[in-house]
Design a protein around this motif. Structure first.
Motif, PDB file in Angstrom:
ATOM      1  N   MET A 190       3.566  32.144   7.201  1.00 18.77           N
ATOM      2  CA  MET A 190       4.637  31.146   7.242  1.00 18.77           C
ATOM      3  C   MET A 190       5.388  31.093   5.916  1.00 18.77           C
ATOM      4  SD  MET A 190       4.445  27.079   8.207  1.00 18.77           S
ATOM      5  CE  MET A 190       3.860  27.509   9.857  1.00 18.77           C
ATOM      6  N   ALA A 191       4.645  31.122   4.808  1.00 24.05           N
ATOM      7  CA  ALA A 191       5.279  31.089   3.490  1.00 24.05           C
ATOM      8  C   ALA A 191       6.171  32.311   3.284  1.00 24.05           C
ATOM      9  CB  ALA A 191       4.217  31.017   2.401  1.00 24.05           C
ATOM     10  N   TYR A 192       5.704  33.460   3.711  1.00 27.83           N
ATOM     11  CA  TYR A 192       6.506  34.688   3.599  1.00 27.83           C
ATOM     12  C   TYR A 192       7.777  34.568   4.429  1.00 27.83           C
ATOM     13  CZ  TYR A 192       7.996  39.488   4.449  1.00 27.83           C
ATOM     14  OH  TYR A 192       8.744  40.627   4.573  1.00 27.83           O
ATOM     15  N   THR A 193       7.652  34.046   5.643  1.00 29.49           N
ATOM     16  CA  THR A 193       8.810  33.869   6.515  1.00 29.49           C
ATOM     17  C   THR A 193       9.849  32.941   5.889  1.00 29.49           C
ATOM     18  OG1 THR A 193       7.452  34.205   8.493  1.00 29.49           O
ATOM     19  CG2 THR A 193       9.559  33.086   8.802  1.00 29.49           C
ATOM     20  N   HIS A 194       9.380  31.954   5.140  1.00 29.99           N
ATOM     21  CA  HIS A 194      10.283  30.970   4.540  1.00 29.99           C
ATOM     22  C   HIS A 194      10.792  31.384   3.159  1.00 29.99           C
ATOM     23  CE1 HIS A 194       8.527  27.590   7.285  1.00 29.99           C
ATOM     24  NE2 HIS A 194       9.372  28.389   7.914  1.00 29.99           N
ATOM     25  N   GLY A 195      10.436  32.596   2.725  1.00 28.69           N
ATOM     26  CA  GLY A 195      11.059  33.132   1.522  1.00 28.69           C
ATOM     27  C   GLY A 195      10.230  33.135   0.256  1.00 28.69           C
ATOM     28  N   ALA A 196       8.908  32.946   0.356  1.00 29.08           N
ATOM     29  CA  ALA A 196       8.074  32.980  -0.850  1.00 29.08           C
ATOM     30  C   ALA A 196       8.220  34.324  -1.555  1.00 29.08           C
ATOM     31  CB  ALA A 196       6.608  32.742  -0.490  1.00 29.08           C
ATOM     32  N   ASP A 197       8.263  34.280  -2.868  1.00 31.63           N
ATOM     33  CA  ASP A 197       8.356  35.513  -3.658  1.00 31.63           C
ATOM     34  C   ASP A 197       6.984  36.064  -4.005  1.00 31.63           C
ATOM     35  OD1 ASP A 197      11.342  35.762  -4.173  1.00 31.63           O
ATOM     36  OD2 ASP A 197      10.973  33.701  -4.795  1.00 31.63           O
ATOM     37  N   TRP A 198       5.963  35.237  -3.982  1.00 29.86           N
ATOM     38  CA  TRP A 198       4.574  35.657  -4.145  1.00 29.86           C
ATOM     39  C   TRP A 198       3.689  34.567  -3.549  1.00 29.86           C
ATOM     40  CZ3 TRP A 198       7.277  33.535  -8.242  1.00 29.86           C
ATOM     41  CH2 TRP A 198       6.720  32.393  -8.816  1.00 29.86           C
ATOM     42  N   LEU A 199       2.404  34.883  -3.366  1.00 29.74           N
ATOM     43  CA  LEU A 199       1.434  33.938  -2.814  1.00 29.74           C
ATOM     44  C   LEU A 199       0.225  33.850  -3.727  1.00 29.74           C
ATOM     45  CD1 LEU A 199       1.469  35.154   0.909  1.00 29.74           C
ATOM     46  CD2 LEU A 199       2.761  33.247  -0.055  1.00 29.74           C
ATOM     47  N   LEU A 200      -0.385  32.661  -3.741  1.00 24.22           N
ATOM     48  CA  LEU A 200      -1.629  32.438  -4.485  1.00 24.22           C
ATOM     49  C   LEU A 200      -2.667  31.935  -3.480  1.00 24.22           C
ATOM     50  CD1 LEU A 200      -3.110  32.325  -7.232  1.00 24.22           C
ATOM     51  CD2 LEU A 200      -2.272  29.967  -7.463  1.00 24.22           C
TER      52      LEU A 200
ATOM     53  N   PRO B 185       9.234  22.046   1.590  1.00 22.12           N
ATOM     54  CA  PRO B 185       9.475  23.280   2.351  1.00 22.12           C
ATOM     55  C   PRO B 185      10.178  24.329   1.494  1.00 22.12           C
ATOM     56  CG  PRO B 185      10.078  21.361   3.663  1.00 22.12           C
ATOM     57  CD  PRO B 185       9.797  20.853   2.278  1.00 22.12           C
ATOM     58  N   LEU B 186       9.669  25.555   1.557  1.00 23.94           N
ATOM     59  CA  LEU B 186      10.221  26.621   0.728  1.00 23.94           C
ATOM     60  C   LEU B 186      11.676  26.913   1.067  1.00 23.94           C
ATOM     61  CD1 LEU B 186       7.502  29.367   0.232  1.00 23.94           C
ATOM     62  CD2 LEU B 186       8.775  28.159  -1.515  1.00 23.94           C
ATOM     63  N   GLY B 187      11.983  26.919   2.361  1.00 24.63           N
ATOM     64  CA  GLY B 187      13.351  27.216   2.758  1.00 24.63           C
ATOM     65  C   GLY B 187      14.340  26.269   2.119  1.00 24.63           C
ATOM     66  N   GLN B 188      14.000  24.996   2.079  1.00 26.34           N
ATOM     67  CA  GLN B 188      14.849  23.987   1.461  1.00 26.34           C
ATOM     68  C   GLN B 188      14.970  24.214  -0.043  1.00 26.34           C
ATOM     69  OE1 GLN B 188      13.702  19.928   2.392  1.00 26.34           O
ATOM     70  NE2 GLN B 188      14.615  19.152   0.502  1.00 26.34           N
ATOM     71  N   LEU B 189      13.853  24.533  -0.690  1.00 31.18           N
ATOM     72  CA  LEU B 189      13.867  24.767  -2.131  1.00 31.18           C
ATOM     73  C   LEU B 189      14.691  25.998  -2.489  1.00 31.18           C
ATOM     74  CD1 LEU B 189      10.120  24.006  -2.929  1.00 31.18           C
ATOM     75  CD2 LEU B 189      12.097  22.640  -3.634  1.00 31.18           C
ATOM     76  N   LYS B 190      14.581  27.043  -1.691  1.00 30.57           N
ATOM     77  CA  LYS B 190      15.338  28.266  -1.968  1.00 30.57           C
ATOM     78  C   LYS B 190      16.838  28.011  -1.871  1.00 30.57           C
ATOM     79  CE  LYS B 190      13.619  32.114  -1.948  1.00 30.57           C
ATOM     80  NZ  LYS B 190      13.144  33.058  -2.989  1.00 30.57           N
ATOM     81  N   LEU B 191      17.242  27.166  -0.939  1.00 30.94           N
ATOM     82  CA  LEU B 191      18.657  26.831  -0.801  1.00 30.94           C
ATOM     83  C   LEU B 191      19.143  25.968  -1.960  1.00 30.94           C
ATOM     84  CD1 LEU B 191      18.938  26.081   3.030  1.00 30.94           C
ATOM     85  CD2 LEU B 191      19.982  27.989   1.791  1.00 30.94           C
ATOM     86  N   GLN B 192      18.320  25.025  -2.369  1.00 31.06           N
ATOM     87  CA  GLN B 192      18.715  24.089  -3.416  1.00 31.06           C
ATOM     88  C   GLN B 192      18.676  24.717  -4.805  1.00 31.06           C
ATOM     89  OE1 GLN B 192      16.752  20.327  -3.138  1.00 31.06           O
ATOM     90  NE2 GLN B 192      17.786  19.458  -4.916  1.00 31.06           N
ATOM     91  N   TYR B 193      17.749  25.680  -4.991  1.00 29.06           N
ATOM     92  CA  TYR B 193      17.585  26.315  -6.306  1.00 29.06           C
ATOM     93  C   TYR B 193      17.644  27.834  -6.158  1.00 29.06           C
ATOM     94  CZ  TYR B 193      15.781  21.672  -7.586  1.00 29.06           C
ATOM     95  OH  TYR B 193      15.617  20.331  -7.798  1.00 29.06           O
ATOM     96  N   PRO B 194      18.814  28.381  -5.857  1.00 25.71           N
ATOM     97  CA  PRO B 194      18.916  29.823  -5.578  1.00 25.71           C
ATOM     98  C   PRO B 194      18.606  30.719  -6.767  1.00 25.71           C
ATOM     99  CG  PRO B 194      21.102  28.813  -5.724  1.00 25.71           C
ATOM    100  CD  PRO B 194      20.111  27.692  -5.720  1.00 25.71           C
ATOM    101  N   SER B 195      18.633  30.166  -7.970  1.00 27.55           N
ATOM    102  CA  SER B 195      18.374  30.989  -9.155  1.00 27.55           C
ATOM    103  C   SER B 195      16.883  31.150  -9.453  1.00 27.55           C
ATOM    104  CB  SER B 195      19.064  30.377 -10.380  1.00 27.55           C
ATOM    105  OG  SER B 195      18.500  29.109 -10.693  1.00 27.55           O
ATOM    106  N   LEU B 196      16.031  30.399  -8.742  1.00 31.55           N
ATOM    107  CA  LEU B 196      14.605  30.403  -9.042  1.00 31.55           C
ATOM    108  C   LEU B 196      13.816  31.297  -8.102  1.00 31.55           C
ATOM    109  CD1 LEU B 196      13.946  26.589  -9.706  1.00 31.55           C
ATOM    110  CD2 LEU B 196      14.545  28.381 -11.355  1.00 31.55           C
TER     111      LEU B 196
END
Length: 207
Positions: free
Chosen positions: A109-119, A84-95
């Motif tokens: 959904m990905a945008y809502t959870h904090g994705a910086d870009w989409l593929l 889950p992106l939300g979890q990753l963003k919390l664990q790795y705030p510098s990325l």
């Protein structure tokens, strides 16, 4: 419009590094999608690239934020099946994190959870997706209009597709088979760059 490369996992580390260094001036970023490589091999590839002078801002690690942190890389591409992106963003705030998506609903959904870009993909028929129906551009164009982060497209994209794709606000395209299935990756990128340059010249001339 940017051009990204996505590695296909079929080269050994020395050959992969040589090819990426050769093609680097012609691309804007590359995703190290080396799913068959060991952690040690991926770290070694990144080390060799950096020591050879590769712009590390162009390197995107596939699905391994821990390796990104270890090697000083800032961007990570998370597949649709990833954590889950939300979890990753919390664990790795510098990325910074991108998410691979296959529908507008997944993109939202990905945008809502904090994705910086989409593929998004795959757009067109491609040898790496034999038997899977291409998604085409309709949903992609709706996505670009609806979601305010950079969106990249992948899958069977040829130089002749670029005029159509440039009509949208698409951030760029990602190429795998078109580059790494060719005998010379550098030559494979050239028609894409030529098409993009031609489009800019024609746009300026019409003004």
């Amino acid at each position: 419009m940017e051009i990204w490369a996505v590695t296909n996992g079929r080269m050994g580390i020395p050959e992969l590094v040589d090819v990426l260094l050769l093609v680097e001036p012609a691309i804007d970023a590359f995703i190290l999608r080396e799913t068959t490589k060991t952690d040690k091999e991926i770290v070694e590839a990144i080390r060799r690239l950096k020591e050879a002078g590769c712009d590390e801002e162009k390197i995107i690690v596939h699905n391994r934020p821990d390796i990104a942190v270890m090697t000083g890389i800032r961007r990570v591409q998370i597949p649709g099946y990833g954590l889950p992106l939300g979890q990753l963003k919390l664990q790795y705030p510098s990325l910074l994190f991108g998410r691979s998506v296959h529908s507008l609903a997944e993109a939202e959904m990905a945008y809502t959870h904090g994705a910086d870009w989409l593929l998004y993909g795959h757009l067109f028929q491609t040898a790496s997706k034999q038997g899977n129906v291409p998604r085409g551009t309709d949903e992609l164009f709706r996505m670009v209009q609806a979601i305010p982060i950079p969106i990249y497209a992948i899958g069977g994209i040829r130089p002749e597709h670029l005029p159509l794709l440039e009509k949208s606000d698409l951030a760029g395209i990602a190429l795998m088979s078109a580059i790494f299935s060719e005998s010379t990756a550098e030559e494979a990128v050239a028609p894409y760059r030529d098409q993009l340059f031609r489009g800019k010249v024609e746009s300026t001339w019409r003004k």
